[in-house]
Motif scaffolding. Structure first.
Motif, PDB file in Angstrom:
ATOM      1  N   TRP A 173       0.839  -1.203   0.000  1.00 19.12           N
ATOM      2  CA  TRP A 173       0.000   0.000   0.000  1.00 19.12           C
ATOM      3  C   TRP A 173       0.875   1.254   0.000  1.00 19.12           C
ATOM      4  O   TRP A 173       0.653   2.163  -0.801  1.00 19.12           O
ATOM      5  CB  TRP A 173      -0.939  -0.009   1.213  1.00 19.12           C
ATOM      6  CG  TRP A 173      -1.652   1.280   1.457  1.00 19.12           C
ATOM      7  CD1 TRP A 173      -2.578   1.882   0.646  1.00 19.12           C
ATOM      8  CD2 TRP A 173      -1.492   2.139   2.586  1.00 19.12           C
ATOM      9  NE1 TRP A 173      -3.002   3.063   1.209  1.00 19.12           N
ATOM     10  CE2 TRP A 173      -2.349   3.243   2.404  1.00 19.12           C
ATOM     11  CE3 TRP A 173      -0.717   2.083   3.734  1.00 19.12           C
ATOM     12  CZ2 TRP A 173      -2.457   4.272   3.324  1.00 19.12           C
ATOM     13  CZ3 TRP A 173      -0.822   3.099   4.655  1.00 19.12           C
ATOM     14  CH2 TRP A 173      -1.683   4.181   4.447  1.00 19.12           C
ATOM     15  N   ASN A 202      -4.596   0.232  -4.317  1.00 19.58           N
ATOM     16  CA  ASN A 202      -3.906   0.754  -3.131  1.00 19.58           C
ATOM     17  C   ASN A 202      -4.795   0.689  -1.900  1.00 19.58           C
ATOM     18  O   ASN A 202      -4.355   0.245  -0.829  1.00 19.58           O
ATOM     19  CB  ASN A 202      -3.454   2.200  -3.361  1.00 19.58           C
ATOM     20  CG  ASN A 202      -2.265   2.283  -4.282  1.00 19.58           C
ATOM     21  OD1 ASN A 202      -1.556   1.309  -4.490  1.00 19.58           O
ATOM     22  ND2 ASN A 202      -2.053   3.447  -4.849  1.00 19.58           N
ATOM     23  N   HIS A 248      -5.341  -2.851  -0.812  1.00 19.70           N
ATOM     24  CA  HIS A 248      -4.167  -3.378  -0.116  1.00 19.70           C
ATOM     25  C   HIS A 248      -4.103  -2.892   1.326  1.00 19.70           C
ATOM     26  O   HIS A 248      -3.725  -3.653   2.223  1.00 19.70           O
ATOM     27  CB  HIS A 248      -2.892  -3.002  -0.869  1.00 19.70           C
ATOM     28  CG  HIS A 248      -2.767  -3.690  -2.187  1.00 19.70           C
ATOM     29  ND1 HIS A 248      -2.047  -3.178  -3.225  1.00 19.70           N
ATOM     30  CD2 HIS A 248      -3.298  -4.852  -2.644  1.00 19.70           C
ATOM     31  CE1 HIS A 248      -2.121  -4.002  -4.260  1.00 19.70           C
ATOM     32  NE2 HIS A 248      -2.884  -5.026  -3.930  1.00 19.70           N
TER      33      HIS A 248
END
Length: 164
Positions: free
Chosen positions: A106, A128, A131
């Motif tokens: 991330w 992102n 994650h």
């Protein structure tokens, strides 16, 4: 424990501990996501699925940018989780360690140029934030479900009675 029964040795069936069950669930989700990343309909623009990099314009569920590398990494991560879920310590290590890996991924996705050459997976903003969510959930599962090592039978009954 083994007991003799009709000349055969039977082992007591032991169910999974909570942390092991969580590891199996998370790992299975990774395997399903990996396979789904190759299926037209679940993945849009499969014809534009590239090996790696931001040039891959395939999107799982029309949201999460994927590539062959991305899908294969999810598959490997899922299979590893299924293998590690066999013991308490390894299941916990998979959840906490894997969660930390996803938190690192991330951060990596936040600091790189998503259109640049360092975006090998490829990643987009939806990836992102997914994650981040995966990382937090895995770490929390590894920490909170590890509270008991009391084995249970296949039907959930404790195999070791509580001491009073």
């Amino acid at each position: 424990m083994a007991t003799a029964h009709s000349g055969w040795i039977q082992r007591t069936r032991i169910g999974l501990l909570a942390v092991q069950g969580a590891a199996v669930f998370v790992a299975a989700a990774f395997v399903v996501a990996a396979i789904a990343g190759f299926i037209p309909g679940l993945t849009t623009n499969v014809d534009q699925l590239h090996w790696a990099g931001p040039a891959s314009h395939a999107h799982l569920f029309g949201v999460f940018q994927v590539s062959v590398l991305h899908n294969l990494l999810h598959l490997v991560f899922g299979i590893a989780g299924l293998l590690l879920a066999r013991t308490f310590a390894r299941a916990r290590a998979y959840l906490i360690g894997g969660g930390l890996i996803y938190l690192g991924l991330w951060v990596y996705g936040l600091i790189i140029d998503l259109a640049g050459p360092r975006n090998m997976m490829p990643l987009n903003n939806a990836d992102n934030w997914l994650h981040l969510t995966i990382g937090v959930v895995m770490v929390l599962l590894g920490l909170t479900l590890a509270g008991t090592k009391t084995p249970t039978g296949a039907d959930g009954e404790p195999l070791i009675p509580d001491e009073e």
